[in-house]
Write an enzyme that holds these catalytic residues in place. Structure first.
Site, PDB file in Angstrom:
ATOM      1  N   CYS B 130       0.828  -1.200   0.000  1.00 45.60           N
ATOM      2  CA  CYS B 130       0.000   0.000   0.000  1.00 45.60           C
ATOM      3  C   CYS B 130       0.865   1.255   0.000  1.00 45.60           C
ATOM      4  O   CYS B 130       1.368   1.666   1.038  1.00 45.60           O
ATOM      5  CB  CYS B 130      -0.926  -0.022   1.221  1.00 45.60           C
ATOM      6  SG  CYS B 130      -1.882   1.487   1.429  1.00 45.60           S
ATOM      7  N   CYS B 133      -0.376   4.018   2.270  1.00 48.42           N
ATOM      8  CA  CYS B 133      -0.104   3.829   3.699  1.00 48.42           C
ATOM      9  C   CYS B 133       1.381   4.060   3.990  1.00 48.42           C
ATOM     10  O   CYS B 133       1.743   4.696   4.975  1.00 48.42           O
ATOM     11  CB  CYS B 133      -0.459   2.406   4.134  1.00 48.42           C
ATOM     12  SG  CYS B 133      -1.970   1.745   3.393  1.00 48.42           S
ATOM     13  N   ASP B 134       2.256   3.489   3.161  1.00 46.04           N
ATOM     14  CA  ASP B 134       3.672   3.396   3.519  1.00 46.04           C
ATOM     15  C   ASP B 134       4.591   4.273   2.671  1.00 46.04           C
ATOM     16  O   ASP B 134       5.784   4.372   2.959  1.00 46.04           O
ATOM     17  CB  ASP B 134       4.133   1.930   3.404  1.00 46.04           C
ATOM     18  CG  ASP B 134       3.346   1.017   4.337  1.00 46.04           C
ATOM     19  OD1 ASP B 134       2.868   1.514   5.371  1.00 46.04           O
ATOM     20  OD2 ASP B 134       3.202  -0.176   4.028  1.00 46.04           O
TER      21      ASP B 134
END
Lengths: 312, 312
Positions: B130, B133-134
């Site tokens: 992701c 997200c990261d």
């Protein structure tokens, strides 16, 4: 030469235009009613993502979204559609002729007319097909809606904002609105539902003065009123599609598969004109998206001949 | 006893909840990832009606819309689903057991994992699924995306906002993003596309330090980098459905008809878990709407036995 010509500028046509232009198809959208029939609805509260807005607002959102991408828009009527000897199509409007590799039929439905004496003479003289358009003309008057569908119920609810009294007249045993609208009808004292009854004549000379019923209501077979709103469903506008060999069902709806393909290669269909069981704005919009993708595949996977002659 | 239990709280589940609650079904929605996998996407610009928003915003709009109507929401995982001897279902979570007249499987897909040495050890230590997200963890670093789909391209474009260099590594001849994203990739100097190449190992002890390739790139069969983002498609979460006899295709996708019905009466399916060719947020949402309507019909047209025993 367009990759895709979309016939119909309703919400289905707009979403198909947005997706196909994103997919870099050369696309044209032709429609005579900008935004389609949903613009005649005042309350849309079931298009997922928008809690409540008018049909016109929904159509405007979808058109604005389509305009983020390059597409050609013509406000006009398609007068003819024909297949070439090769695998392309001509789409003819009063302004120009489009040569198209593929076509999306998103022509929707037209209102079914109430075929009783007096209807033709009194159309727009008290006979209407759109409470949103004409409701305010019946302020403090008495009006009636003919029909028993959810659309008919919504017309009656809207009219109750203006008229002192609204009859909802339906031929069958029981009206069948969505439960949420059934409750609203039950809680609206201005609305009186008359079932198992047909209108047999619309009375009046210059203006509607009343209707005749085939079953007496409160002892009388006439109702005095000022306006009759007809909401007895629609007729799918599949004539052009049939002309190029597209199959329709008994109701005249275009038969499509889950990818919005018809039986004719290069012809796609979506929205109110097709044979989907549960027709909603959202389902038509999604069908338009499937059609855009399948048109993209079709255009990229086939060879097209540019010199095109009519195949008759 | 619920009329409809919706398994999955993504955009498909939300739209089905909204429609089915409007239709006055007693409905429960159970999901472990609120908003579903679209919440992991930063740029959604193809949901008709919204020019551009994040996946999280789209999911929040759809959830807010669903909350306009009465529905029960549980954040949890469905652990078991079974059919009763009679025509009802048990849906078991860690918190409670639901008795349901009908079920909508809207469980979506889970990410397919990259099965190479080093993957397990380095997951969340440089291996991610992701970018939204990261991605910020790889600011001024070097990262790679594995995959060739539109989703993979969008991951690479997002990473290019953070990383100094992004490799997009794909096993086939040519990546296949949407044309609009293909252009963005071509115009982003930070992104280098490496095709016809597989990652054979992820290297590193505590953190990812590089990857081994099955075809040399610039004369070397290793690439030094800090992060590997895997975007090689998904696996449909159809296990629970199969347990109650629902048919799936070779890919494990649930086979549905145009009304989102499966082969098992009372079980509907929609969204990323089904066998739709072109899977988009909008098409899943519309399938959820079809499912809600068919559940409404199913619940109203059938008799249900309330004392329910497991059928094994």
């Amino acid at each position: 030469m367009y990759d895709l010509v979309i016939i119909g500028a309703g919400v289905t046509g707009y979403s198909a235009a947005m997706y196909s232009a994103r997919l870099e198809l050369e696309v044209a959208v032709i429609g005579d009613l900008e935004g389609g029939t949903i613009t005649l609805t005042d309350d849309v509260s079931n298009y997922p993502g928008f809690s409540q807005l008018t049909g016109k607002e929904l159509a405007e959102n979808l058109k604005a979204h389509a305009l983020d991408y390059p597409a050609y828009f013509e406000t006009g009527t398609v007068q003819d559609l024909f297949k070439c000897k090769e695998n392309c199509f001509y789409v003819v409007t009063d302004k120009k002729t489009y040569l198209a590799r593929s076509v999306l039929v998103a022509t929707g439905m037209k209102e079914r007319e109430l075929e009783v004496p007096g209807h033709e003479k009194l159309k727009n003289k008290g006979v209407s097909y759109c409470a949103l358009c004409d409701g305010p003309l019946f302020k403090n008057k008495v009006s009636a809606v003919v029909g028993g569908s959810d659309s008919a119920a919504k017309e009656a609810l809207l009219l109750a904002k203006y008229s002192d009294k609204v009859y909802l007249i339906y031929r069958k045993e029981k009206i069948r609105p969505e439960p949420v609208n059934a409750k609203r009808i039950a809680n609206e004292p201005k609305i009186e539902v008359i079932t198992k009854t047909n209108i047999t004549e619309i009375m009046g000379d210059d203006r509607v003065t009343g209707v005749k019923l085939d079953r007496p209501h409160n002892g009388s077979d006439t109702l005095e009123l000022d306006g009759v709103f007809v909401a007895i469903g629609g007729i799918p506008m599949s004539g052009l599609a049939k002309k190029v060999g597209v199959e329709v069902n008994k109701k005249g709806e275009i038969i499509i598969d889950r990818s919005s393909r018809t039986n004719v290669a290069g012809v796609f269909a979506a929205g109110d004109v097709v044979d989907t069981e549960f027709k909603q704005a959202i389902t038509g919009v999604a069908e338009g998206v499937h059609a855009a993708y399948q048109a993209y595949r079709y255009v990229n996977e086939n060879e097209f001949v540019f010199t095109c002659q009519q195949d008759e």
